[in-house]
Design an enzyme around this catalytic site. Sequence first.
Site, PDB file in Angstrom:
ATOM      1  N   GLU A   1       8.436  38.394 -24.579  1.00  0.00           N
ATOM      2  CA  GLU A   1       7.904  38.143 -25.915  1.00  0.00           C
ATOM      3  C   GLU A   1       7.531  36.666 -26.046  1.00  0.00           C
ATOM      4  OE1 GLU A   1       9.317  41.096 -29.212  1.00  0.00           O
ATOM      5  OE2 GLU A   1      10.888  39.661 -28.810  1.00  0.00           O
TER       6      GLU A   1
ATOM      7  N   SER B   1       3.563  40.803 -31.914  1.00  0.00           N
ATOM      8  CA  SER B   1       2.448  41.318 -32.729  1.00  0.00           C
ATOM      9  C   SER B   1       1.826  42.573 -32.124  1.00  0.00           C
ATOM     10  CB  SER B   1       1.378  40.228 -32.940  1.00  0.00           C
ATOM     11  OG  SER B   1       1.903  39.146 -33.684  1.00  0.00           O
TER      12      SER B   1
ATOM     13  N   LYS C   1      14.971  43.965 -37.232  1.00  0.00           N
ATOM     14  CA  LYS C   1      15.392  42.640 -37.696  1.00  0.00           C
ATOM     15  C   LYS C   1      16.191  42.781 -39.004  1.00  0.00           C
ATOM     16  CE  LYS C   1      11.468  40.719 -35.249  1.00  0.00           C
ATOM     17  NZ  LYS C   1      10.422  39.668 -35.179  1.00  0.00           N
TER      18      LYS C   1
ATOM     19  N   GLY D   1       5.278  37.860 -34.839  1.00  0.00           N
ATOM     20  CA  GLY D   1       5.118  37.794 -36.284  1.00  0.00           C
ATOM     21  C   GLY D   1       4.004  36.878 -36.753  1.00  0.00           C
TER      22      GLY D   1
ATOM     23  N   GLU E   1      14.404  34.783 -31.926  1.00  0.00           N
ATOM     24  CA  GLU E   1      14.941  34.355 -33.210  1.00  0.00           C
ATOM     25  C   GLU E   1      16.416  33.999 -33.089  1.00  0.00           C
ATOM     26  OE1 GLU E   1      11.579  37.058 -35.366  1.00  0.00           O
ATOM     27  OE2 GLU E   1      13.647  37.787 -35.298  1.00  0.00           O
TER      28      GLU E   1
ATOM     29  N   HIS F   1      16.911  37.633 -28.180  1.00  0.00           N
ATOM     30  CA  HIS F   1      15.654  37.583 -28.911  1.00  0.00           C
ATOM     31  C   HIS F   1      15.358  36.140 -29.316  1.00  0.00           C
ATOM     32  CE1 HIS F   1      12.650  38.220 -32.069  1.00  0.00           C
ATOM     33  NE2 HIS F   1      12.414  39.379 -31.487  1.00  0.00           N
TER      34      HIS F   1
ATOM     35  N   ASN G   1      12.294  46.855 -33.240  1.00  0.00           N
ATOM     36  CA  ASN G   1      13.306  45.901 -33.674  1.00  0.00           C
ATOM     37  C   ASN G   1      13.124  45.658 -35.163  1.00  0.00           C
ATOM     38  OD1 ASN G   1      15.143  43.840 -34.000  1.00  0.00           O
ATOM     39  ND2 ASN G   1      13.895  42.295 -32.965  1.00  0.00           N
TER      40      ASN G   1
END
Length: 247
Positions: free
Chosen positions: A163, A209, A5, A169, A93, A91, A3
């Site tokens: 996730e 991660s 992003k 991250g 985010e 996702h 991904n």
Amino acid sequence: MGNWKMNHTIEEAIDFCEKVKEEGLVRTGKSRGVLLGVAPSFLSLQQVKRHSHGLIVAAQDCHYEDHGAYTSSVSIPMLEEVGVNWSIIGHSERRTYDNETSFVCNRKIKALVEHNFHVVYCVGETLKEYEAGLTKDIVKEQILTGLMNVTKDTISKVVIAYEPVWSIGTGKNASVEIAEDICRYIRSLIEGMFGKVAAGKILILYGGSVKPNNIREYISQEDVDGALVGGASLKSDSFKELLVNCL
């Protein structure tokens, strides 16, 4: 599945694809039963698809309506026109920054599978929820709502990505034991909704991660079928390391 992003210009994305081709990564992966894919920005999708050389190419999101007054959104027919038939949905985010709910994800997933798309549906808990012991409650809501009214005939088009938000991250990894426990739990939820056959066939990825030095530990778990990777998927050399460490 990498991904990307909000990273990579069109030129950088094409360069990545050409390096993947030179290294023969897709061919190597397929020979060992490993599928490789990337999810570029909308601007790069068409060029990445043209230069994919066998890579799965996914959108990072899409709208559930085919057209309309939805400024900044991209529709499924628009993705189809450039040859894309995969999309990430839900996702963390998107859930965090755009207030995307599991109900909205459900509308997108149903629209995608009706268009014969493959979906990578992301689920996971925040640090606060994890520390409160609510992980399975959160994941259950996201699975039950997100896959509501998806049929047994179309669930085969869905891939689940667990996730934990607190590991995305941040450099903090969920242990392999946590990853396996939650992925196994997700499989049990799928069995309850769609039956044992569907639960056995569905692919469940771990994300958060994931790096070349830890991917093997995760995918060696019985219920972890692959990985959704962020930063480590941006460079062709680390992408190659991810693959090599899967073999």
